[in-house]
Design an enzyme around this catalytic site. Structure first.
Site, mmCIF file in Angstrom:
data_model
loop_
_atom_site.group_PDB
_atom_site.id
_atom_site.type_symbol
_atom_site.label_atom_id
_atom_site.label_comp_id
_atom_site.label_asym_id
_atom_site.label_seq_id
_atom_site.Cartn_x
_atom_site.Cartn_y
_atom_site.Cartn_z
ATOM 1 N N TYR A 218 22.939 14.621 1.612
ATOM 2 C CA TYR A 218 21.957 14.080 2.571
ATOM 3 C C TYR A 218 22.336 14.238 4.027
ATOM 4 O O TYR A 218 21.575 13.812 4.897
ATOM 5 C CB TYR A 218 21.694 12.609 2.211
ATOM 6 C CG TYR A 218 21.248 12.496 0.766
ATOM 7 C CD1 TYR A 218 19.938 12.825 0.407
ATOM 8 C CD2 TYR A 218 22.148 12.182 -0.256
ATOM 9 C CE1 TYR A 218 19.536 12.800 -0.923
ATOM 10 C CE2 TYR A 218 21.753 12.151 -1.595
ATOM 11 C CZ TYR A 218 20.450 12.469 -1.907
ATOM 12 O OH TYR A 218 20.050 12.458 -3.225
ATOM 13 N N ASP B 177 27.587 15.483 -8.547
ATOM 14 C CA ASP B 177 26.896 14.656 -7.549
ATOM 15 C C ASP B 177 27.676 13.336 -7.406
ATOM 16 O O ASP B 177 28.321 12.883 -8.346
ATOM 17 C CB ASP B 177 25.463 14.386 -8.036
ATOM 18 C CG ASP B 177 24.620 13.620 -7.027
ATOM 19 O OD1 ASP B 177 23.853 14.265 -6.295
ATOM 20 O OD2 ASP B 177 24.737 12.369 -6.959
ATOM 21 N N HIS C 10 26.643 10.441 -7.421
ATOM 22 C CA HIS C 10 26.100 9.373 -8.264
ATOM 23 C C HIS C 10 26.137 9.785 -9.737
ATOM 24 O O HIS C 10 26.003 10.972 -10.049
ATOM 25 C CB HIS C 10 24.660 9.058 -7.848
ATOM 26 C CG HIS C 10 24.524 8.709 -6.396
ATOM 27 N ND1 HIS C 10 24.136 9.637 -5.447
ATOM 28 C CD2 HIS C 10 24.757 7.551 -5.737
ATOM 29 C CE1 HIS C 10 24.130 9.046 -4.255
ATOM 30 N NE2 HIS C 10 24.506 7.791 -4.395
ATOM 31 N N HIS D 70 18.734 11.857 -12.206
ATOM 32 C CA HIS D 70 18.453 10.450 -12.520
ATOM 33 C C HIS D 70 17.202 10.282 -13.393
ATOM 34 O O HIS D 70 16.912 9.171 -13.832
ATOM 35 C CB HIS D 70 18.285 9.623 -11.242
ATOM 36 C CG HIS D 70 19.518 9.559 -10.393
ATOM 37 N ND1 HIS D 70 20.731 9.142 -10.876
ATOM 38 C CD2 HIS D 70 19.740 9.881 -9.085
ATOM 39 C CE1 HIS D 70 21.651 9.199 -9.914
ATOM 40 N NE2 HIS D 70 21.061 9.650 -8.814
ATOM 41 N N ASP E 142 26.766 15.212 -2.077
ATOM 42 C CA ASP E 142 26.836 13.904 -1.411
ATOM 43 C C ASP E 142 28.170 13.194 -1.615
ATOM 44 O O ASP E 142 28.388 12.116 -1.039
ATOM 45 C CB ASP E 142 25.657 12.993 -1.831
ATOM 46 C CG ASP E 142 25.375 12.997 -3.318
ATOM 47 O OD1 ASP E 142 26.123 13.638 -4.083
ATOM 48 O OD2 ASP E 142 24.379 12.361 -3.730
#
Ligand code: SP5
Ligand code: ZN
Length: 341
Positions: A322, A200, A202, A164, A283
């Site tokens: 996570y 990932d 995201h 990110h 995740d």
């Protein structure tokens, strides 16, 4: 089993909290994540390699020197000032529209400076954040060195994650973009284009923005549809796709079938490259508290197999994931898939 790169310094970043919608919530990106992954890799028989320190010059093809300098000094400056917060958190943001596109002034107030570089309130800086972020970049660069020396696949247990982080901004629990740093280091040595495939949960918004319009670094990201309400909210849509960028947003609740179809598409997109970076977030797994995707361990293994089948020199860097009980086994499954082709 392939080598994995580790640095104890990745444990030094202890954000403790995230400020989400004005509320201080417990941190999700915690040191125990890296320890869980390390334990699972060791139990699986992977070979641990210590991260080797690399010069800051390896960061500068990717990051604005001003961001690097801010991250290096932010905690010392903050903690030397009597402030009521035990972590560096922005309260005012230097949006470019605010200054009509002119460069904003460097604020005299230490507590205003994070607003030059942070794009969210969730990514705190404390003692050890810089050392850990720097160690994560060193781990990624050490994995590049291993692959350059002939290892077909090397894994870097990067923490904090990186995808990110943009050229001059940090956010989304990320400070330095480890995958992007690895890709630019590989580019010098691969003799042709490098692809980054980001699985990932995201969207890899930092990586996308870093290499926008560049034909020599292909970026593909498989992630939960930001349009369904998920971070990074403002981008990660199909409308951003071009010859060198492929976003594959998926509906919440997507499981192995839909996710693996997207991973196959991302792999096809990456096929013309001469080397591969996998931004491995686990995740997307069912049960992860930060995403609604429902990928299984067998799905992650199959994703590893699909990416390994490309037969490219491959650096895998850790991104999110996570659920402390499952992240280690999920990383191992993916790497087994990648390395047993
Ligand atoms: C690397 C990576 O996976 N970064 C993910 C960042 C997404 N975080 C956004 C979280 C949005 C709000 N979640 C509420 C949890 C409150 N602790
Ligand atoms: Zn993520």
């Amino acid at each position: 089993m392939l080598p994995f790169v580790w640095s104890d310094d990745c444990l030094l970043h202890e954000p403790e909290a995230e400020v989400w919608i004005g509320t201080r919530t417990p941190a999700t990106e915690v040191p125990a994540r890296a320890l869980a992954i390390r334990a699972a890799l060791a139990a699986a028989g992977a070979q641990e390699v210590a991260a080797v320190s690399h010069d800051d010059s390896a960061l500068l093809p990717v990051h604005d020197p001003a961001l690097v300098e801010f991250l290096r000094t932010a905690w010392d400056d903050w903690s030397a000032t009597a402030l009521p917060s035990d972590r560096v958190v922005p309260y005012v943001f230097a949006r470019s529209e605010l200054t009509s596109g002119r460069a904003p002034a460097t604020p005299t107030a230490i507590w205003a400076r994070p607003g030059l570089f942070a794009y969210d309130t969730m990514t705190l800086i404390g003692p050890g954040t810089w050392e850990a972020a720097r160690a994560a970049a060193d781990a990624a660069l050490t994995a590049v060195d291993l692959v350059t020396a002939g290892e077909p696949v090397a894994y870097a247990c990067c923490r904090p994650p990186g995808h990110h982080a943009t050229r001059s901004l940090y956010g989304g629990s990320c400070y330095l973009n480890n995958a992007a740093i690895a890709a630019t280091a590989l580019l010098d040595r691969a003799g042709g284009p490098v692809a980054i495939v980001d699985i990932d949960a995201h969207h890899g918004n930092g990586t996308q923005e870093l290499f926008l319009g560049r034909a020599d670094i292909l970026t593909a990201s498989v992630h939960v549809d930001p349009g369904a309400g998920w971070f990074p909210h403002f981008l990660g849509f199909e409308a951003e796709n071009d010859e060198a960028n492929l976003n594959l947003p998926l509906a919440p609740s997507t499981g192995d079938d839909g996710w693996l179809a997207a991973v196959r598409e991302a792999a096809e997109f990456a096929a013309p490259a001469r080397a591969l970076v996998v931004a491995l977030g686990v995740d997307a797994a069912a049960g992860d508290p930060e995403s609604p995707l429902e990928v299984t361990a067998a799905g992650y293994r199959e994703a590893g197999r699909i990416l390994g089948e490309l037969g490219l020199p491959t650096v895998v860097v850790q991104e999110g994931g996570y659920d402390l009980a499952t992240i280690g086994p999920l990383v191992v499954e993916t790497l087994f898939g990648l390395a047993t082709v």
